[in-house]
Every structure is written in structure tokens, then in C-alpha cells.
Motif scaffolding. Structure first.
Motif, PDB file in Angstrom:
ATOM      1  N   GLU A   1       6.661  -8.765   5.750  1.00 12.80           N
ATOM      2  CA  GLU A   1       5.626  -7.945   6.392  1.00 12.80           C
ATOM      3  C   GLU A   1       5.124  -6.866   5.443  1.00 12.80           C
ATOM      4  O   GLU A   1       3.918  -6.650   5.307  1.00 12.80           O
ATOM      5  N   ALA A   2       6.047  -6.201   4.775  1.00  8.09           N
ATOM      6  CA  ALA A   2       5.667  -5.118   3.867  1.00  8.09           C
ATOM      7  C   ALA A   2       4.854  -5.640   2.686  1.00  8.09           C
ATOM      8  O   ALA A   2       3.918  -4.983   2.234  1.00  8.09           O
ATOM      9  N   SER A   3       5.186  -6.824   2.213  1.00  3.98           N
ATOM     10  CA  SER A   3       4.488  -7.362   1.041  1.00  3.98           C
ATOM     11  C   SER A   3       3.054  -7.768   1.343  1.00  3.98           C
ATOM     12  O   SER A   3       2.248  -7.911   0.429  1.00  3.98           O
ATOM     13  N   GLN A   4       2.715  -7.928   2.601  1.00  4.66           N
ATOM     14  CA  GLN A   4       1.341  -8.287   2.968  1.00  4.66           C
ATOM     15  C   GLN A   4       0.398  -7.092   2.845  1.00  4.66           C
ATOM     16  O   GLN A   4      -0.809  -7.261   2.828  1.00  4.66           O
ATOM     17  N   HIS A   5       0.932  -5.911   2.735  1.00  6.52           N
ATOM     18  CA  HIS A   5       0.141  -4.689   2.623  1.00  6.52           C
ATOM     19  C   HIS A   5       0.118  -4.277   1.146  1.00  6.52           C
ATOM     20  O   HIS A   5       0.852  -3.385   0.717  1.00  6.52           O
ATOM     21  N   ASN A   6      -0.722  -4.943   0.375  1.00  4.98           N
ATOM     22  CA  ASN A   6      -0.695  -4.767  -1.076  1.00  4.98           C
ATOM     23  C   ASN A   6      -2.068  -4.497  -1.683  1.00  4.98           C
ATOM     24  O   ASN A   6      -2.318  -4.832  -2.826  1.00  4.98           O
ATOM     25  N   THR A   7      -2.953  -3.893  -0.906  1.00  2.00           N
ATOM     26  CA  THR A   7      -4.282  -3.559  -1.419  1.00  2.00           C
ATOM     27  C   THR A   7      -4.445  -2.047  -1.472  1.00  2.00           C
ATOM     28  O   THR A   7      -3.642  -1.298  -0.914  1.00  2.00           O
TER      29      THR A   7
ATOM     30  N   VAL B   1       5.031   0.412   0.309  1.00  2.00           N
ATOM     31  CA  VAL B   1       6.095   0.202  -0.672  1.00  2.00           C
ATOM     32  C   VAL B   1       7.448   0.363   0.022  1.00  2.00           C
ATOM     33  O   VAL B   1       7.564   1.083   1.015  1.00  2.00           O
ATOM     34  N   VAL B   2       8.459  -0.309  -0.513  1.00  2.00           N
ATOM     35  CA  VAL B   2       9.818  -0.242   0.023  1.00  2.00           C
ATOM     36  C   VAL B   2      10.694   0.437  -1.016  1.00  2.00           C
ATOM     37  O   VAL B   2      10.806  -0.025  -2.151  1.00  2.00           O
ATOM     38  N   ILE B   3      11.287   1.567  -0.626  1.00  2.00           N
ATOM     39  CA  ILE B   3      12.157   2.329  -1.513  1.00  2.00           C
ATOM     40  C   ILE B   3      13.386   2.761  -0.731  1.00  2.00           C
ATOM     41  O   ILE B   3      13.269   3.356   0.335  1.00  2.00           O
ATOM     42  N   ASP B   4      14.548   2.453  -1.273  1.00  2.00           N
ATOM     43  CA  ASP B   4      15.830   2.819  -0.639  1.00  2.00           C
ATOM     44  C   ASP B   4      15.916   2.355   0.809  1.00  2.00           C
ATOM     45  O   ASP B   4      16.410   3.087   1.678  1.00  2.00           O
TER      46      ASP B   4
ATOM     47  N   VAL C   1       1.607   4.265   1.772  1.00  2.00           N
ATOM     48  CA  VAL C   1       1.084   5.240   0.816  1.00  2.00           C
ATOM     49  C   VAL C   1      -0.409   5.043   0.545  1.00  2.00           C
ATOM     50  O   VAL C   1      -0.931   5.535  -0.454  1.00  2.00           O
ATOM     51  N   SER C   2      -1.092   4.357   1.456  1.00  2.00           N
ATOM     52  CA  SER C   2      -2.521   4.068   1.277  1.00  2.00           C
ATOM     53  C   SER C   2      -3.336   5.334   1.053  1.00  2.00           C
ATOM     54  O   SER C   2      -4.194   5.388   0.171  1.00  2.00           O
ATOM     55  N   SER C   3      -3.057   6.359   1.829  1.00  2.00           N
ATOM     56  CA  SER C   3      -3.842   7.589   1.740  1.00  2.00           C
ATOM     57  C   SER C   3      -3.488   8.421   0.509  1.00  2.00           C
ATOM     58  O   SER C   3      -4.213   9.340   0.146  1.00  2.00           O
ATOM     59  N   TYR C   4      -2.387   8.085  -0.166  1.00  2.00           N
ATOM     60  CA  TYR C   4      -1.938   8.871  -1.315  1.00  2.00           C
ATOM     61  C   TYR C   4      -2.293   8.228  -2.662  1.00  2.00           C
ATOM     62  O   TYR C   4      -2.145   8.863  -3.705  1.00  2.00           O
ATOM     63  N   LEU C   5      -2.786   7.013  -2.647  1.00  2.00           N
ATOM     64  CA  LEU C   5      -3.026   6.295  -3.901  1.00  2.00           C
ATOM     65  C   LEU C   5      -3.930   7.059  -4.867  1.00  2.00           C
ATOM     66  O   LEU C   5      -3.659   7.116  -6.070  1.00  2.00           O
TER      67      LEU C   5
ATOM     68  N   VAL D   1       1.461   2.103  -8.365  1.00  2.00           N
ATOM     69  CA  VAL D   1       1.976   1.935  -7.004  1.00  2.00           C
ATOM     70  C   VAL D   1       1.689   0.526  -6.509  1.00  2.00           C
ATOM     71  O   VAL D   1       2.554  -0.122  -5.908  1.00  2.00           O
ATOM     72  N   LEU D   2       0.494   0.019  -6.768  1.00  2.00           N
ATOM     73  CA  LEU D   2       0.141  -1.328  -6.319  1.00  2.00           C
ATOM     74  C   LEU D   2       1.033  -2.390  -6.965  1.00  2.00           C
ATOM     75  O   LEU D   2       1.342  -3.401  -6.345  1.00  2.00           O
ATOM     76  N   ALA D   3       1.478  -2.139  -8.178  1.00  2.00           N
ATOM     77  CA  ALA D   3       2.370  -3.083  -8.851  1.00  2.00           C
ATOM     78  C   ALA D   3       3.752  -3.109  -8.210  1.00  2.00           C
ATOM     79  O   ALA D   3       4.507  -4.062  -8.400  1.00  2.00           O
ATOM     80  N   ALA D   4       4.086  -2.083  -7.441  1.00  2.86           N
ATOM     81  CA  ALA D   4       5.405  -1.995  -6.814  1.00  2.86           C
ATOM     82  C   ALA D   4       5.431  -2.578  -5.405  1.00  2.86           C
ATOM     83  O   ALA D   4       6.463  -2.530  -4.746  1.00  2.86           O
TER      84      ALA D   4
END
Length: 133
Positions: free
Chosen positions: A12-18, A24-27, A33-37, A47-50
């Protein structure tokens, strides 16, 4: 008392990659983080690479400050569901593996003469060079 958070799978998380929809998944936590890009000091491409993987190592390797880690908490939307596989395993059927190995065997049978010819020509040229001296 524990707080209830939404669980997301890695799929599910990987589908949000634009750029407009970036998670992103951390810990073990999922961050939107769309609004922070646009504000990210390293650029949005970092960030998009992660996306689509566990970005914990990437995040830690970048040496983020404590204030960055605190800011990150405001983007947390849930946790990673660890009961499902992180990355779905690809199944390779034995038929496909057999076909591939058969093609490889056929290629080696067909083109074995090329390296032998190169070695043979090299030996002949070497002998001719030695006898001319």
C-alpha cells in the motif's frame, strides 16, 4: 493506554510514490510527506527515491538532526503492518527456470567455437612472432 494507529502494508505504501502523493516508511512507521517535498533540503528526488521500500537506512545515513526527526512525527499517518510480507516474493515456476537453463545450454553449445578460435589464433600468432626473432 496505547493509541490506535492505522496499519499499512508495504505494498500500500509503495503505491504512493509520486510528487503529489508520496509516502515513506521509516522505523516501521508510515509518513505522508507529500506536502513537505518542496521544502525538503535534499530535494524531492531524494525522498521519491526512498518510496516503495523501508527507507530507515537511507534516513539514518543522511544524518538528520533531532529537529528533523521531531518534524517528521507530524507527517506520521500510521504504522507498517509487519504481519504481511514486506515485499511480495516473486514466484519463478520450474518451467521458466528449465526453459532458461535450456536456452543457456544451447547457446554454449552453439558458440563454443568462438573462444576456442580466438585462443588458437593467439597461439599461432605467438609462435610466428617467436620464430621471426
Amino acid at each position: 493506554m496505547p493509541t490506535l494507529t492505522k496499519l499499512y502494508t508495504m505494498q500500500e505504501a509503495s503505491q504512493h510514490n509520486t510528487k503529489d502523493d508520496c509516502w515513506v516508511v521509516i522505523d516501521g512507521k508510515v509518513y505522508d510527506v507529500s506536502s513537505y517535498l518542496d521544502e525538503h533540503p535534499g530535494g524531492d528526488d531524494v525522498v521519491l527515491a526512498a518510496t516503495g521500500k523501508d527507507a530507515t537506512d537511507d534516513f539514518e545515513d543522511a544524518g538528520h538532526s533531532e529537529s528533523a526527526k521531531e518534524l517528521m512525527q507530524s507527517f506520521c499517518i500510521g504504522e507498517l503492518d509487519t504481519s504481511s510480507p514486506i515485499i511480495p516474493e516473486l514466484e519463478i515456476s520450474s518451467k521458466e527456470a528449465t526453459e532458461y537453463s535450456q536456452k543457456l545450454i544451447n547457446l554454449t553449445k552453439q558458440y563454443w567455437t568462438v573462444p576456442v578460435a580466438i585462443v588458437g589464433i593467439s597461439v599461432v600468432v605467438g609462435f610466428l612472432y617467436m620464430y621471426k626473432k
